[in-house]
Design a protein around this motif. Structure first.
Motif, PDB file in Angstrom:
ATOM      1  N   GLY A   1       0.830  -1.195   0.000  1.00  0.00           N
ATOM      2  CA  GLY A   1       0.000   0.000   0.000  1.00  0.00           C
ATOM      3  C   GLY A   1       0.863   1.243   0.000  1.00  0.00           C
ATOM      4  N   GLU A   2       0.709   2.081   1.034  1.00  0.00           N
ATOM      5  CA  GLU A   2       1.464   3.328   1.117  1.00  0.00           C
ATOM      6  C   GLU A   2       2.711   3.205   1.971  1.00  0.00           C
ATOM      7  N   GLY A   3       2.949   2.046   2.585  1.00  0.00           N
ATOM      8  CA  GLY A   3       4.058   1.904   3.516  1.00  0.00           C
ATOM      9  C   GLY A   3       5.226   1.118   2.939  1.00  0.00           C
ATOM     10  N   TYR A   4       6.439   1.392   3.479  1.00  0.00           N
ATOM     11  CA  TYR A   4       7.665   0.700   3.085  1.00  0.00           C
ATOM     12  C   TYR A   4       8.360   0.203   4.345  1.00  0.00           C
ATOM     13  N   ILE A   5       8.891  -1.043   4.278  1.00  0.00           N
ATOM     14  CA  ILE A   5       9.665  -1.609   5.381  1.00  0.00           C
ATOM     15  C   ILE A   5      11.076  -1.893   4.884  1.00  0.00           C
ATOM     16  N   HIS A   6      12.059  -1.364   5.602  1.00  0.00           N
ATOM     17  CA  HIS A   6      13.470  -1.614   5.317  1.00  0.00           C
ATOM     18  C   HIS A   6      14.012  -2.539   6.398  1.00  0.00           C
TER      19      HIS A   6
ATOM     20  N   ARG B   1      15.918  -7.659  11.720  1.00  0.00           N
ATOM     21  CA  ARG B   1      16.989  -7.054  12.498  1.00  0.00           C
ATOM     22  C   ARG B   1      17.375  -5.721  11.860  1.00  0.00           C
ATOM     23  N   ASP B   2      17.490  -4.668  12.698  1.00  0.00           N
ATOM     24  CA  ASP B   2      17.884  -3.337  12.227  1.00  0.00           C
ATOM     25  C   ASP B   2      16.965  -2.885  11.082  1.00  0.00           C
ATOM     26  N   GLY B   3      15.719  -2.625  11.442  1.00  0.00           N
ATOM     27  CA  GLY B   3      14.730  -2.246  10.432  1.00  0.00           C
ATOM     28  C   GLY B   3      14.182  -0.847  10.642  1.00  0.00           C
ATOM     29  N   LYS B   4      13.377  -0.444   9.708  1.00  0.00           N
ATOM     30  CA  LYS B   4      12.716   0.867   9.793  1.00  0.00           C
ATOM     31  C   LYS B   4      11.455   0.837   8.936  1.00  0.00           C
ATOM     32  N   TYR B   5      10.495   1.650   9.382  1.00  0.00           N
ATOM     33  CA  TYR B   5       9.224   1.764   8.664  1.00  0.00           C
ATOM     34  C   TYR B   5       9.012   3.211   8.234  1.00  0.00           C
TER      35      TYR B   5
END
Length: 870
Positions: free
Chosen positions: A158-163, A178-182
């Motif tokens: 959708g509109e979100g991204y997960i790294h 591990r070591d993520g960001k939204y």
């Protein structure tokens, strides 16, 4: 669906696919398979090229392997290598990478990118399923243990991204990050993110994170949460609506639009939000929405607000209690083609939009209409419509309601026409009959008396039947069209009135010398009338052609018409529709017993009116270099100029009607001109009454001018024609249309580089008043001039800056009308807007910077000075 869910669902599908692809034994993989030469392309169909035995992991569809460079097998190390733009496809699943290694000894698959000559990593692994995909630097999967690792992955839902720096897939299908960001920023290095050290995704259940903090442009902020627990289920979810907060100088500190959202089911939801201020103001705003696909949809909104400005006891303290009710309902046309139900209800208190406006259009509105309609048909011949209507003026506080209005009609039919027509029908076969009936229950009152009076006594109701008999139109002498009709009307009423003079003082008006007393008589009564009409009309054409010059021709169209209508005098005593009362001087005054009813009374005098009308149209054809087909174009010089009058054969005097002249045309596509004028052939006495003496006999003129009205409307719409796209119903992306419908004033269309709209209305009335009688006219001229000017526009100063303005000028008060300026700044995943109303009752300013995505719409900075603070 939660944005985090995509990572788990993609990985589950990807690793399951690789597990099934690698299911054949190592011995099968070591069979002789020809190697590719360098720089060749090979597509291997597993099911066709390599004979495999059926196993529990057998695939149901074809799997294609593709490598632009080569596919190499190392029999000793039991590895397969796929080089350069590798493509593995299965059903709607696709894996691409520049390097894929399959290790049969360790039961693992490794996909990665390759560094080019500049050191940049190219051909990163890209996994795609349907319309969704994610990219990573490196993937590794063990199809025996069913564990996998994905490095530096970016996935979107959708509109979100997960790294995630490292994502681990577990046999039970859980996913550890591990070591993520939204973030909702689409950049590889996002402008903002919520950064966390670890998280766990349980597919279809929840997402749990450790401590997380907010980062902007790589700089950590103090915004921190100790842990996160988020539901990870598909569909709607209930939750808290985060309020905005601030301070108002006249209402105190506040929380606005905070509450709770209830996801009832897939067809309906409910949201309860409200406002609260420390100085006593508060509001509740329940909102209910419902929708059934291909059937119907709508929403119910109610708002109740108590606004208190200032502190109790202060000179400027004031308070208002206001409410608003809105209901919108629409039925899908395909749901029930023969019937339709719709509702558009808008009911507000007189000061609601003054103190609680949502946007400028609501604030500038003072008239509101509501309607609830149901219509159906029977056999395509009979039509029934029911409606509830409401009209309200918040300035005069007048309220008009129709509860309900029913209409029944029958399609026009031809009683004398045969079912099977052979040849041209006879004249009598064109005789048609049309039936229509309408009934309504109407009440007019004021909003302050709406629930305090006995409305049943104030309601006016009735039923009207109309039957029209028409001969149709047929030609006489080849060029003249003749038509005739007979109309019958019958009205049914439940009440009538009686008037009598009484010498008692009138307490309501304060008249102590007596008054006309009106009594209402209840009971069923009818009123009938009929009329006859006939008309003759034709069309004449005149053409003037020119051989030289830019003008090719001028065409003049004349449409003369003569009509005659007749109705008898229904004021005679035998009908009983009209009666008389005598005042204190003994003067008899006639009135109709049905004059206060919804459909009025039958005509009170005999009429045999002979009408005359002449319409004119003038057009010009000129050369057009741009027209390569005809080489000419048409220009309308005069759209219409009509003259009409009449002669009443039933009158004993003053038979001629005043001459009415109307005209209209449009010049230069933007300038609209309208004219109306009246001329009277009779003179006036000293009291301003018409006398049976022609103006020609006294003043040697055929008509006496009375009133002239000129209306000019000038509209300019200037814009960048090459870049502007006209928005029509149904155009634009789904998200754009949603934004326009939900917030038409807040939506910003960056596709319009610039535009300027200017509207000027000029209304001039010249009224001639005659005094002293026709022997010595004293002429007074009343001139009324009304001018209005409004203008608005927008300008993209740069591709990321936009300025929008709106204003007008009041020529009577010599001041500017409602004026507003708005500045927008596109910050990629953020947006900034500044709204300023510099003067007037709505004087205020508002500055907002917020994340664009609706997922994080509550993450914003909002500063304002409300109009109620001035």
């Amino acid at each position: 669906m939660s944005p985090n869910l995509l990572t788990s669902s993609f990985l589950i599908t990807l690793f399951a696919l690789l597990n099934r692809i690698m299911a054949p034994s190592a011995a099968e993989a070591q069979e002789n398979i020809p190697l590719n030469e360098p720089d060749t392309v090979l597509i291997v169909n597993v099911s066709d090229t390599v004979p495999l035995s059926e196993s529990k992991n057998a695939l149901e569809s074809r799997v294609d392997y593709y490598a632009e460079d080569s596919i190499r097998f190392d029999m000793k190390a039991q590895k397969a290598f796929l080089f350069n733009k590798t493509d593995i496809g299965y059903e709607d699943i696709n894996l691409k990478a520049d390097s894929v290694v399959i290790d049969f000894m360790t039961n693992s698959v490794i996909a990665a990118g390759v560094q080019d000559s500049t050191g940049e990593l190219t051909g990163k692994p890209v996994f795609t399923q349907g319309n969704n995909s994610f990219t990573s630097r490196r993937m590794k999967y063990n199809y025996r243990s069913k564990k996998g690792l994905v490095y530096q992955v970016i996935t979107q839902d959708g509109e979100g991204y997960i790294h995630g720096q490292r994502v681990k897939y577990m046999p039970n299908k859980d996913v550890n990050i591990r070591d993520g960001k939204y973030t909702t920023c689409s950049h590889e290095h996002p402008h903002f993110e919520f950064r966390f050290s670890k998280a766990k995704v349980v597919p279809g259940n929840k997402i749990v994170t450790g401590p997380a903090y907010f980062v902007v442009e790589g700089v950590p902020t103090p915004l921190f949460i100790p842990f996160g627990l988020f539901p990870n289920k598909k569909g709607q979810r209930s939750g808290i609506v985060v309020p905005t907060f601030g301070e108002s100088s006249r209402r105190g500190f506040y929380f606005e639009n905070g509450g709770y959202y209830f996801a009832i089911n897939d067809y309906m939801d409910f949201k309860m939000v409200g406002d609260i201020y420390t100085l006593g103001s508060w509001a509740l705003k329940p909102q209910f929405s419902y929708r059934k696909r291909y059937k119907f949809g709508g929403n119910l909104n109610f708002s109740y607000a108590e606004n208190y400005l200032g502190e109790v006891g202060s000179p400027d303290y004031s308070g208002n209690k206001d409410f608003e009710f809105r209901w919108m309902h629409n039925q899908d046309p395909k749901a029930r083609p023969k019937s339709r139900f719709s509702a558009n209800v808008n009911v507000v208190s007189s000061k609601y939009n003054r103190f609680n406006p949502v946007n400028s259009s609501q604030y500038l509105s003072n008239t509101f209409q509501s309607s609830v309609n149901y219509s159906t048909s029977f056999g395509g011949k009979y039509f029934l419509t029911g409606a509830l209507n409401h009209s309200q003026n918040t300035i005069t506080r007048e309220v008009s309601m129709t509860l309900p209005k029913l209409t029944f009609s029958v399609n026009r039919f031809y009683p004398l026409r045969q079912k099977k027509i052979s040849g041209k029908p006879k004249w009598y076969e064109n005789i048609s009959v049309n039936y229509n009936s309408v009934s309504e229950n109407r009440v007019n009152t004021y909003d302050t008396l709406l629930f305090k009076e006995n409305l049943s006594r104030k309601m006016k109701n009735g039923l009207k039947h109309s039957i029209a008999l028409s001969s149709g139109a047929f030609k006489v002498l080849k060029h003249i069209v003749w038509s005739n009709s007979f109309n019958y009307t019958e009205r049914w009423y439940s009440q009538s009135i009686r008037k009598n003079w009484t010498n008692e003082p009138d307490i309501a008006s304060g008249d102590v010398d007596g008054y006309v007393k009106t009594d209402t008589i209840y009971g069923f009564q009818t009123a009938r009338d009929f009329s006859l009409s006939t008309s003759l009309s034709t069309t004449l054409y005149g053409m003037f052609a020119y051989k030289r010059g830019p003008v090719k021709a001028i065409r003049h169209v004349l449409k003369p018409g003569v009509s005659f209508s007749f109705n008898p005098d229904f004021s005679k005593d035998n009908y009983g529709y009209y009666k008389y009362y005598q005042n204190e001087q003994g003067i008899a005054t006639r009135y109709s017993v049905f004059e206060q009813n919804v459909y009025g009374s039958p005509p009170g005098r005999k009429s045999g009116n002979l009408g005359f009308r002449l319409s004119n149209n003038l057009e010009m054809k000129v050369r057009a270099e741009n027209d390569t087909v005809t080489g000419t174009k048409k220009i309308i010089l005069l759209e219409d100029l009509s003259l009409s009058s009449g002669y009443d054969l039933a009158k004993d005097s003053l038979n001629l009607s005043p001459l009415s002249v109307t005209g209209r045309t449009t010049l230069f596509k933007n300038l609209m001109i309208n004219y109306e004028g009246n001329w009277d052939p009779y003179v006036l006495d000293s009291a301003g009454r018409r006398l049976d003496i022609f103006e020609w006999e006294v003043n040697r003129r055929i008509f006496r001018p009375e009133k002239h009205t000129w209306r000019l409307g000038l509209t300019f719409r200037l814009n960048s024609d090459l870049l502007v796209r006209e928005r029509k119903s149904g155009e634009g992306t789904e998200q754009e249309l949603k934004d326009v419908n939900e917030n038409p004033e807040g939506y910003v269309d960056w596709s319009i580089p610039w535009s300027l709209n200017v509207s000027y209305d000029f209304n001039y009335t010249y009224d001639i008043i005659y005094k002293n009688g026709y022997l010595d006219y004293l002429i007074e001229k009343e001139k009324t001039l009304i001018q209005t000017l409004s203008f608005s526009g927008e300008l993209n100063v740069t591709p990321k800056w936009k300025v929008v303005f709106r204003s007008g000028f009041d020529f009577e008060d010599h001041e500017f009308t409602y004026t507003s300026f708005e500045v927008y700044r596109d910050l990629h995943c953020w947006q900034m807007r500044f709204n300023w109303i510099p003067f007037g009752f709505r004087q205020s300013w508002n500055f907002t910077i917020n994340i664009k995505s609706s997922l994080l719409q509550d993450l914003k900075l909002d500063k304002k000075k409300d109009f109620r603070d001035y």
